[in-house]
Design a protein around this motif. Sequence first.
Motif, PDB file in Angstrom:
ATOM      1  N   ILE A 106      41.000  64.869  65.715  1.00  0.00           N
ATOM      2  CA  ILE A 106      42.088  63.924  65.442  1.00  0.00           C
ATOM      3  C   ILE A 106      41.864  63.236  64.101  1.00  0.00           C
ATOM      4  O   ILE A 106      42.795  63.032  63.316  1.00  0.00           O
ATOM      5  N   ARG A 107      40.631  62.874  63.826  1.00  0.00           N
ATOM      6  CA  ARG A 107      40.309  62.197  62.569  1.00  0.00           C
ATOM      7  C   ARG A 107      40.088  63.193  61.434  1.00  0.00           C
ATOM      8  O   ARG A 107      40.508  62.975  60.310  1.00  0.00           O
ATOM      9  N   TRP A 108      39.420  64.335  61.749  1.00  0.00           N
ATOM     10  CA  TRP A 108      39.073  65.332  60.729  1.00  0.00           C
ATOM     11  C   TRP A 108      39.705  66.671  61.138  1.00  0.00           C
ATOM     12  O   TRP A 108      39.022  67.542  61.658  1.00  0.00           O
ATOM     13  N   TYR A 128      37.557  58.626  52.940  1.00  0.00           N
ATOM     14  CA  TYR A 128      37.781  59.864  53.694  1.00  0.00           C
ATOM     15  C   TYR A 128      37.092  61.035  52.996  1.00  0.00           C
ATOM     16  O   TYR A 128      36.282  61.726  53.595  1.00  0.00           O
ATOM     17  N   VAL A 137      31.241  63.582  58.035  1.00  0.00           N
ATOM     18  CA  VAL A 137      32.017  63.872  59.240  1.00  0.00           C
ATOM     19  C   VAL A 137      31.099  63.758  60.445  1.00  0.00           C
ATOM     20  O   VAL A 137      30.130  64.518  60.565  1.00  0.00           O
ATOM     21  N   GLY A 167      37.826  63.844  69.379  1.00  0.00           N
ATOM     22  CA  GLY A 167      37.907  62.762  68.402  1.00  0.00           C
ATOM     23  C   GLY A 167      37.705  63.250  66.986  1.00  0.00           C
ATOM     24  O   GLY A 167      38.317  62.758  66.037  1.00  0.00           O
ATOM     25  N   THR A 168      36.844  64.277  66.840  1.00  0.00           N
ATOM     26  CA  THR A 168      36.604  64.824  65.504  1.00  0.00           C
ATOM     27  C   THR A 168      37.860  65.456  64.945  1.00  0.00           C
ATOM     28  O   THR A 168      38.221  65.273  63.778  1.00  0.00           O
ATOM     29  N   GLU A 182      43.982  64.094  57.519  1.00  0.00           N
ATOM     30  CA  GLU A 182      44.206  62.935  58.386  1.00  0.00           C
ATOM     31  C   GLU A 182      45.646  62.467  58.219  1.00  0.00           C
ATOM     32  O   GLU A 182      46.185  62.454  57.114  1.00  0.00           O
ATOM     33  N   ASP A 183      46.260  62.081  59.332  1.00  0.00           N
ATOM     34  CA  ASP A 183      47.621  61.543  59.325  1.00  0.00           C
ATOM     35  C   ASP A 183      48.584  62.470  58.585  1.00  0.00           C
ATOM     36  O   ASP A 183      49.384  62.032  57.753  1.00  0.00           O
ATOM     37  N   GLN A 219      46.823  60.714  52.867  1.00  0.00           N
ATOM     38  CA  GLN A 219      45.699  59.877  53.287  1.00  0.00           C
ATOM     39  C   GLN A 219      44.376  60.631  53.166  1.00  0.00           C
ATOM     40  O   GLN A 219      43.317  60.013  53.081  1.00  0.00           O
ATOM     41  N   SER A 220      44.443  61.940  53.157  1.00  0.00           N
ATOM     42  CA  SER A 220      43.231  62.762  53.112  1.00  0.00           C
ATOM     43  C   SER A 220      42.604  62.813  51.726  1.00  0.00           C
ATOM     44  O   SER A 220      41.570  63.462  51.543  1.00  0.00           O
TER      45      SER A 220
END
Length: 925
Positions: free
Chosen positions: A721-723, A838, A843, A718-719, A747-748, A832-833
């Motif tokens: 994917i987001r970070w 963000y 984190v 999960g970390t 991100e993204d 997005q980052s």
Amino acid sequence: MAIENKNQDPAAPVPLSEAPEVAGPSFSAGQRLGVGLNVLLTVAIASALLVVINFVASTLPAHRDWSSLGRYSLSERTRKIVRDVDKPITLTILYGSQDPKKVRDEVTGVDYKSRVTELADEIRSAGKKVTVVDAASTDDRAALAARLENAQSPQIKSYKDLISDFQARQEKVTAALEPQEKSLLTLAADNAAWLRYFRQTSEAIDQFQRIPREFSEANDELKKPQAGPMAAYDQQAETVKKTLKSVVDELEGTKKSLVSLKELAAKMAGDDGGVTKNTKAIGEDLAKEFKALQAAMAATPATTQPADALRPQFQKVMQLLAKQGRLLAQFSADQPAVTSFLPWYMQVNAGGRRMMLAAEQSPMIPASVLNQVFNEMSQNLPAGQYAKFLPDWAKAVEFAANASAENLTRIQALLNLLRQIDANSKQFLDGSDQQIEAALAPVRELRDRAEKLPALKTAGLADKFKQENLLLIEVAGATPRLLDFNEVWPQVATMPRNEMDAKERQTRRTFNGDAAVGSAILSAGKDRLAEVVFVHFTGQPNPMMMQMQQRGPEEGEIPYSRMNTLRDRLEKANIKVTEWNLARDIKPPAPAYGGEDEADKSATPPASQPARQPLPRVYVVLPPPLPNPMQQREQEEPGAKFGPQHAQAVKEAIQDGNAIFLAAWSYPRPMGMMGEPVSPKYEWNGYLKEEWGLTVQNDARLIQGIPTSEEGAYNVSGTRIRWMLVNRFDENHPVGRPLNNRRILLEDAAPIELSDVEGVTHVQLLEVPRSDRSTFATRDIMNLQNQIENQPQAVIRRGDKDMAPPLCVMAEASRTTDKGGKARVIVFAAGQSLLDGYVDSPVARLSEEEGLRLDPPPDANPEILVDSVYYLAGQKDWIAAGPVAFPPINVPDKRLLPIQIMVIGVWPLLVLLVGGLVIYLRRLH
């Protein structure tokens, strides 16, 4: 008698037994004293030389970096900054933490304070007016805070006076509002009171009760003890401003609503503008016309077309209903207080169900019934079929007539009730505005004072003073800067092999003091270096969203409203930030000039002065709002949506390059009612591909997992994917070089495709290399989500259509212009980052011992844009070098044991063998 041996060699050694005795040297007392004095003098001279050398070294320190990577030297950029800033500079070191993790690096053992002190000494030696101060103790911090406050004592006094006056005004405001509140409470409980029927009455009571609470809550906040050595006057003033603004707005709104009630009461007490008379007349006409329509329907032969025969009667009734609605709507528009008159909203019968409608809307019910009946009559039915439907149509018209008569009765009752104004309500309204103004005036005066407060150079320092390990940068005449621990010692970019990696419990940091201090001095002591123009399209709220009470502005997927942290970082880098909202102005903003106020731009300089040169400009282009396929575009006003004219304006502004395009992966969404979810196209792709050979594949998202033993299979993190950690920047490029060792989290992110365009050269500034086994890009995000949800071990597999590395995330395209210069654009496909929420959010990560652990936020991300702006603006010399970090060497477990045997066993044994052999050979000779 001795016998002489003439054959004996005189050089031959004499046996010890036959050697004559030789007397040793004899020293007198004077000689011994001379030798002693000589030794003493030598020691004294050596000691004196040692003292002199240390004194000279402490006053005139000189350093030379002999490391191969230049790890400990002062960068040429910082030397240039210190030389060019012709103002006194003070560096205050506030490193006195007792936390072991903030004293020495857990991995390297580097002493944090010692390294910062070395840097400060190097800066002092590089500049002419640099002072270094050590303020490690609590008393030193308190003295420093007092000095900073004393330097702004006049400004701080105005803050203190405002806060003191605010605290004293609570009782006065409460005393002024209390009689108003009591009077309204009495009227609200009186069944005969006119004011009890109005919503403003209860709203005014709520506000009169809430305002003292707001004052009390703000005062409680102001009385809280300060946690650090410096009082947060700026934060306290912000609390005061917020409360005063809220109270002024509430009181002015209450005053305005009560004045409107007063005007309505005066209107209804005299001539109401004919609304009662005209409403009654229209109602009587409606009753007559309904009877005429019903009689005509009964007399119409069933064999004829009833719509043609009855059209005149239907039109008369419909026109009267519309006239009635317009009359009441105009009355409520002229008298806005009517809309808060609670009985004005009536419960009406809408064909079997009850509805709440305003009085001006009540004619809609009979009108809609008549309209439906007439539409059914207008259908081409076979001959003789009309007789079948005539009874139902007659019942519908009868329902409409009864509803109209009922509406008229209710409306007349409402208007009659509006005219019944009791003496107590009238007395309250006559003096309400003056009494509210008595409470409002001192609050408004305080609000105006708060708005005119001078800016504090110590603003924002109080919160940072609560932290440990700080470095204060002061340039004479400029706002002081406090560099916190993470700015000087950021985390090293590391990626754990799994979520519970024990080694990751140790925080590895690298020294970034040179870049951080240099940037702080640069922002305080130099004029603006460049201008950034953020190009965005932020329109009015979508009407459909407004109906759903979601009134936010219509923005793109990378909204300008969430770039506060990024804009602040740009300002601190001596870059002027300008906004170009295409929804308000299709023309780009006027040029900006360094070192001048906005008001001075239009002034014409004297002929003796050289012409002003505008700052180098760099456009940062954000994606516009996505089109809504469910919305009817033909109902929109021209220019309300992003269109070709806006795109053309941007293309003309950046025709010579110097632009940064921000993009990101777009989440798939349905296109139409039954369409498959797809990612909408990136608005600028057509221009970028045609002119620069760059295409953002925003329908593909970069995914980072933990590789398993199976090729193409990953454990879910999960970390990651987001970070997502991606920091393989181009080491040979001015933008990428200082970022390559920074902790950049994305991100993204979407991949960028490069294609050939004549005359255009490409550089991949940031990429996922071919050797990266943890990252890929997928266009089938839905399938990926299903894998995560359905597989217990959360193992995801790369599909056949997914893209494996290498993947480009940030690219530059350049070409030579007609004038011989260079035109450049940079595309960053992880925009997005850079957004608030963000770059400033910790984190979250799991660890075995600590459970949920919060690592520092990815605050290095904004440097991507800062360095890109410097580069495109021709200010490469001001790009910070960034920290130097030795890359970690990851040794596979299967190779670790042989290396340990070699280092611990074989190598020492070889050393011993070689040493023993040398000793043996020497003994042989």
